[in-house]
Design an enzyme around this catalytic site. Structure first.
Site, PDB file in Angstrom:
ATOM      1  N   ASP A 213     -15.501  29.873  25.120  1.00 43.78           N
ATOM      2  CA  ASP A 213     -16.719  29.865  24.317  1.00 43.78           C
ATOM      3  C   ASP A 213     -17.876  29.218  25.083  1.00 43.78           C
ATOM      4  O   ASP A 213     -17.682  28.710  26.196  1.00 43.78           O
ATOM      5  CB  ASP A 213     -16.418  29.111  23.004  1.00 43.78           C
ATOM      6  CG  ASP A 213     -17.106  29.724  21.809  1.00 43.78           C
ATOM      7  OD1 ASP A 213     -18.147  30.394  21.983  1.00 43.78           O
ATOM      8  OD2 ASP A 213     -16.616  29.530  20.677  1.00 43.78           O
TER       9      ASP A 213
ATOM     10  N   ASP B   8     -21.351  35.571  15.661  1.00 42.46           N
ATOM     11  CA  ASP B   8     -20.153  35.738  14.823  1.00 42.46           C
ATOM     12  C   ASP B   8     -20.362  36.797  13.739  1.00 42.46           C
ATOM     13  O   ASP B   8     -21.362  36.765  13.018  1.00 42.46           O
ATOM     14  CB  ASP B   8     -19.799  34.403  14.161  1.00 42.46           C
ATOM     15  CG  ASP B   8     -19.324  33.390  15.191  1.00 42.46           C
ATOM     16  OD1 ASP B   8     -19.409  33.672  16.405  1.00 42.46           O
ATOM     17  OD2 ASP B   8     -18.877  32.311  14.776  1.00 42.46           O
TER      18      ASP B   8
HETATM   19  C1  GLA Z   1     -17.992  30.213  17.973  1.00 44.95           C
HETATM   20  C2  GLA Z   1     -17.329  31.556  18.251  1.00 44.95           C
HETATM   21  C3  GLA Z   1     -16.317  31.855  17.150  1.00 44.95           C
HETATM   22  C4  GLA Z   1     -15.298  30.728  17.046  1.00 44.95           C
HETATM   23  C5  GLA Z   1     -15.997  29.394  16.828  1.00 44.95           C
HETATM   24  C6  GLA Z   1     -15.031  28.223  16.926  1.00 44.95           C
HETATM   25  O1  GLA Z   1     -18.793  30.277  16.843  1.00 44.95           O
HETATM   26  O2  GLA Z   1     -18.280  32.567  18.341  1.00 44.95           O
HETATM   27  O3  GLA Z   1     -15.683  33.078  17.370  1.00 44.95           O
HETATM   28  O4  GLA Z   1     -14.528  30.694  18.221  1.00 44.95           O
HETATM   29  O5  GLA Z   1     -17.012  29.186  17.798  1.00 44.95           O
HETATM   30  O6  GLA Z   1     -15.669  26.998  16.728  1.00 44.95           O
END
Ligand code: GLA
Length: 389
Positions: A135, A193
């Site tokens: 990430d 997301d």
């Molecule tokens: C980000 C990513 C998600 C998830 C969260 C975890 O928002 O885009 O897919 O992995 O972090 O904290």
């Protein structure tokens, strides 16, 4: 002598599996992951190709590392540790994934891997980890730094000698489709997301929108030329089956909308990472996740992401050439009223000779046609077809 062209072995077709985040968030436990792996095997999802069981954020001890600088699994959530979990997952013929971040903190504030790349990669490899989602929270926003940080982890993973699939998650802002493969990744997120929602949802605390499925269509259309074997545009984990009950935001979608969501991910050659609780999967969800003819379109060996070939108002035709010479077609109605859409041979690159049309969601041959035919598409519905000349 010329160098042989290397064959893609890792992620030759879009990766499939399950990820803990959408359903469990920071509450994920060893039992959840273990039982999910058992369920993938017991219900036949494994045979359909769902292979990776991925633990997302929040698996480690929040404040970091042991005296040797190693990450430590949270003993309350993962009492037997990750190596034991990997062993169980492997015993079922499945693979285990883990998560970290290219800064000192992950998105949820746990220890990240920046400046610990080699040490962490070696630790994961020693545990038997097969997949890393990496990430980008809390890291500098410019593209050169992102490329450098992802390249460091790419080198570290390769340096372990273990085959570890590398999944980048910087949400598309720095054009990862242009350089992800160069830093060793096999897939990269292309949006923020995706929420359990048809429309975008404004998140005041984030100062940005959570992505609705309707908007994912436009991201997928733009990036189609950049996907292919070993290098996939990742539209994010699936929200199919969450029905508003996951920890990811959104109040859920109708069955028709979840079907459009699944159809798009399939057609775009996105990785298919299930996000719901499989232990409690209902029949409607199983119908969307376990249709072999639909999954075959996503896993087709040519690996060509669908192109949006026709737009009329809020109605779209997408086409994806398949290895046997047939064409997968999605007729998508983004409108809130039902429409009669035209399926035209010319739009999908076929001649006016007779063709067989198979409705993939219904798993039925519907008709044959020459120049074109009309099909009813309900509001937010996608008709997914396989057209064979
Ligand atoms: C980000 C990513 C998600 C998830 C969260 C975890 O928002 O885009 O897919 O992995 O972090 O904290």
């Amino acid at each position: 002598m010329t160098e042989p062209i290397p064959t893609v072995t890792l992620a030759a077709t879009p990766p499939m599996g399950w990820n803990s985040w959408n359903m469990f968030g920071d509450r994920v436990t060893e039992a959840d992951v273990r039982e999910t792996a058992d369920t993938l095997a017991r219900l036949g999802l494994r045979e359909l190709g769902y292979e990776y069981v991925v633990i997302d954020d929040c698996w480690s001890v929040k404040d970091g590392r042991d005296p040797d600088g190693n990450l430590v699994p949270n003993p309350l959530k993962f009492p037997a540790g990750i190596a034991a979990l990997a062993e169980h997952v492997h015993s079922l013929g499945l693979k285990l994934g883990i998560y970290s971040d290219a800064a000192d903190r992950t998105c949820a504030g746990y220890a990240g891997s920046h400046e610990f790349e080699e040490q962490d990669a070696a630790l994961w490899a020693s545990w038997g980890v097969d997949f890393l989602k990496y990430d980008y929270c809390n890291a500098p926003t410019d593209q050169p730094t992102a490329m450098d940080r992802y390249a460091r982890m790419g080198r570290a993973l390769r340096g372990t000698g273990r085959e570890i699939l590398y999944s980048m998650c910087e949400w598309g802002g720095r054009h990862p489709h242009l350089w992800g493969a160069d830093v060793g990744a096999q897939m990269w997120r292309v949006t923020g997301d995706v929420f359990d929602s048809w429309v975008n949802v404004w998140m005041p605390t984030w100062g940005t929108y959570g992505i609705g499925v309707d908007v994912s269509l436009d991201a997928a259309a733009t990036l189609a030329p950049y996907g292919g074997p070993g290098r996939w545009n990742d539209l994010d984990m699936l929200v199919v089956g969450l029905r508003g009950k996951g920890q990811i935001h959104g109040t859920g979608m109708s069955q028709v909308e979840y079907q459009t969501h699944m159809s798009l991910w399939v057609m775009a050659c996105s990785p298919l990472m299930i996000g719901c609780d499989l232990r409690a999967m209902d029949r409607d969800t199983a119908a969307l996740l376990m249709n072999p003819e639909v999954l075959a379109v996503n896993q087709d060996v040519l690996g060509i992401p669908a192109r949006r070939v026709r737009v009329q108002g809020r109605c779209e035709t997408w086409a994806k050439p398949l290895a046997d010479g047939s064409v997968a077609v999605a007729l998508i109605n983004r409108d809130s009223t039902g429409q009669d859409m035209q399926l035209r041979a010319g739009d999908i690159g076929l001649l006016d000779t007779r063709k067989l049309v198979r409705d993939l969601w219904a798993q039925q041959d519907t008709a044959d046609f020459g120049w074109g035919m009309a099909l009813r598409v309900e509001p937010h519905e996608t008709r997914l077809l396989r057209v064979t000349p």
